[in-house]
Scaffold this active site. Structure first.
Site, short mmCIF file in Angstrom:
data_model
loop_
_atom_site.label_atom_id
_atom_site.label_comp_id
_atom_site.label_asym_id
_atom_site.label_seq_id
_atom_site.Cartn_x
_atom_site.Cartn_y
_atom_site.Cartn_z
N HIS B 35 0.84 -1.20 0.00
CA HIS B 35 0.00 0.00 0.00
C HIS B 35 0.87 1.25 0.00
O HIS B 35 1.22 1.76 1.06
CB HIS B 35 -0.91 -0.01 1.24
CG HIS B 35 -1.83 -1.18 1.30
ND1 HIS B 35 -1.43 -2.43 1.73
CD2 HIS B 35 -3.15 -1.31 0.99
CE1 HIS B 35 -2.45 -3.27 1.67
NE2 HIS B 35 -3.51 -2.62 1.23
N HIS B 269 -3.70 3.41 -3.51
CA HIS B 269 -3.90 2.88 -2.16
C HIS B 269 -3.29 1.51 -1.95
O HIS B 269 -2.48 1.33 -1.04
CB HIS B 269 -5.39 2.81 -1.82
CG HIS B 269 -5.67 1.97 -0.60
ND1 HIS B 269 -5.47 2.44 0.67
CD2 HIS B 269 -6.04 0.68 -0.46
CE1 HIS B 269 -5.73 1.48 1.54
NE2 HIS B 269 -6.08 0.41 0.88
N GLU B 420 -18.56 -3.06 24.11
CA GLU B 420 -17.82 -4.32 24.21
C GLU B 420 -16.54 -4.29 23.36
O GLU B 420 -15.49 -4.77 23.79
CB GLU B 420 -18.71 -5.49 23.77
CG GLU B 420 -19.95 -5.71 24.64
CD GLU B 420 -21.11 -4.79 24.27
OE1 GLU B 420 -21.00 -4.07 23.25
OE2 GLU B 420 -22.12 -4.77 24.99
N HIS B 482 -30.00 -12.76 23.91
CA HIS B 482 -29.09 -12.77 25.05
C HIS B 482 -28.54 -14.16 25.36
O HIS B 482 -27.82 -14.32 26.33
CB HIS B 482 -29.78 -12.19 26.29
CG HIS B 482 -29.95 -10.70 26.24
ND1 HIS B 482 -30.53 -10.05 25.18
CD2 HIS B 482 -29.60 -9.72 27.12
CE1 HIS B 482 -30.54 -8.75 25.41
NE2 HIS B 482 -29.97 -8.52 26.57
#
Lengths: 676, 676
Positions: B35, B269, B420, B482
């Site tokens: 890159h 890129h 999380e 859950h």
């Protein structure tokens, strides 16, 4: 008759809201579990929205032009069930009394498909909000396609209730930034800003300037308003509706557990109030009915059935006008919303299959996937493609793809940016809205980031297609962060997903066909970066691809060894079988592109492919190996990836990690030597 | 001598930066992959930071008080390798020439542990930035603990380079919001704002007001500055350093692929420039050396070895002063940074084990985990706990836990909020910094959201502990969103993780002990919400827990059937074995809390636990079943979860999904009937 004396003929807004509160309290007390804080806190917001603005018809929860409502903080489920019950959906009090019980329509968190009027399964925070962005996008795209100067078939709002937790989650950032760019003026989010989350008052972990943040995304931010003042909320919602070009965030200051002694504390979040506090709350709310009793006057004040019927009737008039003046438009609209394939579906596939047969060449399966899409996209306007900033690599952008244009609402392709999770959630929203089959691509290693959205897709049984490319160490130089190992196992372990890892052009085409025909199970495609050979198959074999596993190369007589492989490793298995044959062994190769479908075949077919008599089995897949013990058992062997990959040219990696004919031949011979 | 005539004695800032550019071009051309766009675009930023501000000692990449540098847009790896090479790290030109090749120290994306001076493995966008927040947090906490008025053992900056993609990713939102709250003034992010991502100019998918967004998080935002003007960058960095209370975002406007004909386009890129464009770039950059040749004057201008040696020497003087005046502090600092357990480690565990033996009662494993933590936290100051807003439920908050205080820097507990993924990435940063063993908890179903951070933990070989509780349908009423199903399979399929699913107090305590002793492999604990019985074990059995799988309950003689179970299902297996015994069968129960460790035992031990002679095996685990075929093979059976769960009281769910003694007994008898 207690309630006759209690209930005034014209209940106040607060009294209407209190009906929600009391149902929440009663249901949670009876269930001995649940989340009272949020429904009590948001009841006035719900009253203002649902009684003053929400366009719906309780008798027809599937009305295509209904407003959508998403309870992003899904633990407040009793708020939604109370709303559905009170406004006249088919959700009787017996269901409220059965909150969170086996077989009820009132599960702990809202589940779409189970409860009439629930537009989305929520619970994992932030995803409701993110998917609502997809719903609002769907509305915008369909409106641009189907509305004319004379009639509007699509003209509704998407409403979201969300809490602090939703806005903390990263997916809210990903999706809301896009909603601003997309100018989704009909997306209106009521943010329940109560300053409390499970761990307590939130300032130590959430003190960002939410208004500035959403303004930075290009949203209209309204408030803070008093979330317990119905009139103030009404004005704020009107203001929100007034801006056609910006999504709106209405900041509603509320008290969690409003009306209880535990208000403004985390204590009322996730467990029943308890008998004493519940009794006190009834007093405080001036409520004197027995549990699960709602005064008639309140039912009447909430009843949305007449108004809903009229709203839908008005829309039906527009649809009738459309049928009259633009029949082709009406037919197409109804086809799209029904999710039916186009009439020329079989022709389309005949052409694709014949194209595959003609070209019949080595190709990366990601390239074949793109070729199939080149053919499908112009023919299936319901396909909305996209990628998390890897369009060229994953082959999702076709000649017929045009990027969604926020000004015109036109387009069939979404540049999601580097937002895998948001992309998944938005695809869920598009699929939930109806009228679309979303597909999108990223590298398989980054399926991790989207995983919980994929899980919700499966749980909701939505039709959409994930294009996961660069599906092994075949990635090469980009190295272990970009080389999936455990992702196949994770997706296969997730219920109700079909995972396809095709080995060549034919299997890739079949995978796409079945993906689009799979109405209730999402499909994940696992595609190679590198070229894979083409296999010629007889008609039986071609038909068997759809069975998920089949004999690709057989031997004469009962096989002494069966090689099982998927995707890029199938060619290795074929080469090994040829070598074995040259050494006098009878070797069969089973291609197993979709284990879920193979598992669903009848026992006779499965035994035919994997006969009990041959326990000498070698599975080859450049991914975590344990899954394959399911087919090779304790007597077989698996050549897989037990470690992360590495950065080097792919050929070097295949060699190092043992995916060579020589190594596999050794494994096969070892098995044959030890066979019982 | 081309470079003698070319290189001035005192190279300009730009010439220094061009050395990076040329090395990137040369290495990528030679590797035929990589890159170039980002290293070319960020070279001036790197020059300004590394030559004017960065505090490091190339001779000692492990110097505890070095500045940390995180290349969050890891695909710009050649920028980092060039910096390390030029400033004098042990990364010779031969490694640069071997970019992306097998066995080199210059992989496609930076990998910590492999390359001296690489502080973190990056590649998945956003996570470098998020983990840098953890590093800066670690610096702040250690500074508060170990610095005195007389000496500073800990006083360094954390620097990040990131791109647009990093800021699109949701994890950037989660972590940066916390960095603002935590007042991490020594975290300085240089944002490479070049307006281009892989799909092209970014405005259609990224147009948020980044400055407003970060200001909303409580950051100092500087710029935009010209990212190619070393003096302007220097001033901006000085300004950033000047604010002790706010992390800083320096917005650097740059041109991707600076100096090439492909600049300002996505074309530069992700693939080599190509011979022609590379040659043109050398011209444009006024560079006349052959590939991989750096003029001596430039090496001299970049060389950081002398300065680095002096910096570390100065710090060593402080450490020496500390050893003199506060020896206990110096010893503790060195212990913490070395990652050694405290001297009384064995006493600690003797006490915990004796406590377990004494209490010996039914308990939820999450509760036992908390009890172990109650004992450990006051004794191990390196433990930094936390939870994603579920502290009470997951048992991570102990009596000795105090929340991190941004003002004082004190505390050993983090309220991460509902984040999380950010929590996982920040834990990685704490572990990478050194001096900490992070642990944190959430519901196992939400391990999904953190998955890619967990993957990076494993890939980097960091010591930390995930406390995943509510690990099955035992969750009950909260329902399928859950209730984990596939998460155990996903984590087990991830290389280099130890997953523990203990069945009682003893196994939970052992799991924690081994977790803290596992220096290179992270541990995930899978813990029950509900109470589980306690099993009395003999000494051999207790010792065998650490082997990951062992005989918990045996029969006399060779078993006719082996029941294998983990966690909450072990008690079912024991009950079934008792019933079978009552019917005259010989049944063994194997508890398998950590399959990874069991797999690592010698063959004799494994055969002893699971003798070949007994293929009649039944595995029981309330999760996706296929994994267990690894131990039960084709002749055994698995009782698992092949579908999502449901919302109802847990007892009803256990019954419905077949986790009852009766159902398992039927399965066992069926196996016994058909056994070979």
């Amino acid at each position: 008759m207690l309630h006759a004396t209690f209930a005034p003929a014209h209940p106040t807004h607060r009294q209407c809201a209190n009906a929600i509160r009391i149902l929440a309290i009663d249901a949670i007390e009876k269930a001995k579990s649940g989340h009272p804080g949020a429904p009590l806190g948001m009841a006035d917001m719900a009253e203002a929205l649902w009684r003053r603005h929400f366009r719906h018809n309780p008798a027809n929860p599937a009305w295509p032009d209904r407003d959508r409502f998403v309870l992003s903080n899904g633990h407040a489920s009793m708020l939604l069930y109370a709303l559905l019950h009170l406004t006249g959906y088919d959700l009787p009090m017996s269901e409220i009394e059965n909150f969170r019980q086996w077989g009820s329509k009132t599960p702990g968190h809202p589940e779409t498909g189970l409860t009439p009027g629930v537009n989305m399964t929520t619970g994992p925070l932030g995803q409701g909000l993110a998917s609502a962005v997809g719903m609002a996008l769907g509305e915008r795209m369909l409106a641009a396609r189907f509305n004319t100067r004379d009639f509007k078939l699509v003209d509704h709002h998407t409403w979201v209730f969300c809490g602090d937790g939703c806005l903390m989650e990263g997916v809210s950032h990903e999706a809301c930034a896009l909603a601003g760019i997309w100018k989704l003026g009909k997306l209106i989010v009521l943010y329940d800003s109560n300053g409390i989350s499970i761990d307590g008052p939130i300032a130590p972990w959430y003190n960002e300037d939410v208004c500035a943040r959403f303004t930075a995304y290009g949203w209209q931010v309204i408030g803070p308003v008093d979330g317990h003042d119905s009139d103030a909320l009404d004005r704020a919602i009107l203001e929100a509706r007034g801006d056609a070009d910006r999504p709106s965030l209405v900041v509603c200051r509320t008290h969690i557990g409003f009306g209880t002694s535990k208000a403004d504390t985390e204590k009322c979040h996730g467990s029943p109030l308890g008998e004493e506090a519940a009794r006190a709350a009834r007093e405080a709310l001036d409520w004197h009915e027995p549990p699960f009793v709602i005064p008639d006057a309140l039912y009447k004040a909430w009843d949305a059935r007449e108004a809903g019927k009229a709203l839908e009737a008005e829309w039906k008039t527009a649809l009738a006008a459309c049928r009259q003046s633009r029949p082709e438009l009406a037919v197409e609209f109804e086809r799209r919303m029904a999710g039916d394939v186009p009439d020329d579906w079989h022709d389309i596939w005949r052409n694709i299959c014949s194209e595959v047969k003609t070209s019949a060449q080595a190709a990366a399966t990601r390239a074949t996937s793109q070729k199939v899409l080149e053919y499908l996209v112009p023919r299936l306007p319901e396909l909305v493609g996209g990628s998390a900033d890897l369009s060229g690599s994953v082959g999702t952008l076709t000649a017929a793809s045009t990027r969604f244009d926020p000004t015109s609402g036109q387009g069939n392709y979404i540049s999601y940016g580097v937002r895998e999770f948001g992309m998944g959630a938005i695809m869920n929203g598009l699929a939930l809205h109806g009228g679309f089959i979303p597909y999108a691509g990223t590298f398989m290693a980054f399926s991790d980031q989207a995983k919980n959205a994929v899980r919700l897709t499966a749980l909701m049984g939505l039709r959409l297609v994930w294009v996961f490319t660069h599906d092994s160490i075949g990635v090469g130089e980009d190295g272990p962060t970009h080389q999936p190992v455990e992702q196949l196992a994770a997706l296969r372990a997730t219920p109700d997903i079909l995972l396809w890892r095709p080995c060549d052009m034919t299997e890739t085409a079949v995978a796409w066909k079945l993906a689009l025909e799979s109405r209730r199970r999402p499909v994940c495609l696992s595609l190679s970066r590198q070229n894979l050979p083409f296999y010629t198959r007889n008609d039986d074999q071609i038909a068997s691809v759809a069975r998920g596993g089949y004999v690709l190369r057989d031997c004469a007589g009962v096989p002494q060894i069966i090689l099982i492989a998927t995707g890029s490793e199938v060619s290795l298995a074929v080469d090994v079988a040829e070598r074995l044959e040259g050494m006098g062994y009878r070797a069969r190769v089973v291609s197993m592109p979709c284990t879920e479908l193979f598992d669903e075949q009848d026992a006779a077919y499965k035994k035919n492919v994997l006969p009990d008599a041959c326990r000498t089995r070698l599975a080859v897949e450049a991914a975590a190996p344990d899954f394959w013990r399911k087919y090779v058992g304790l007597d077989g062997a698996v050549c897989g990836m037990s470690s992360f990959g590495a950065s080097a040219p792919a050929a070097r990696l295949w060699e190092h990690f043992g995916f060579t004919v020589e190594h596999l031949l050794d494994m096969a011979l070892e098995l044959l030597k030890n066979r019982k």
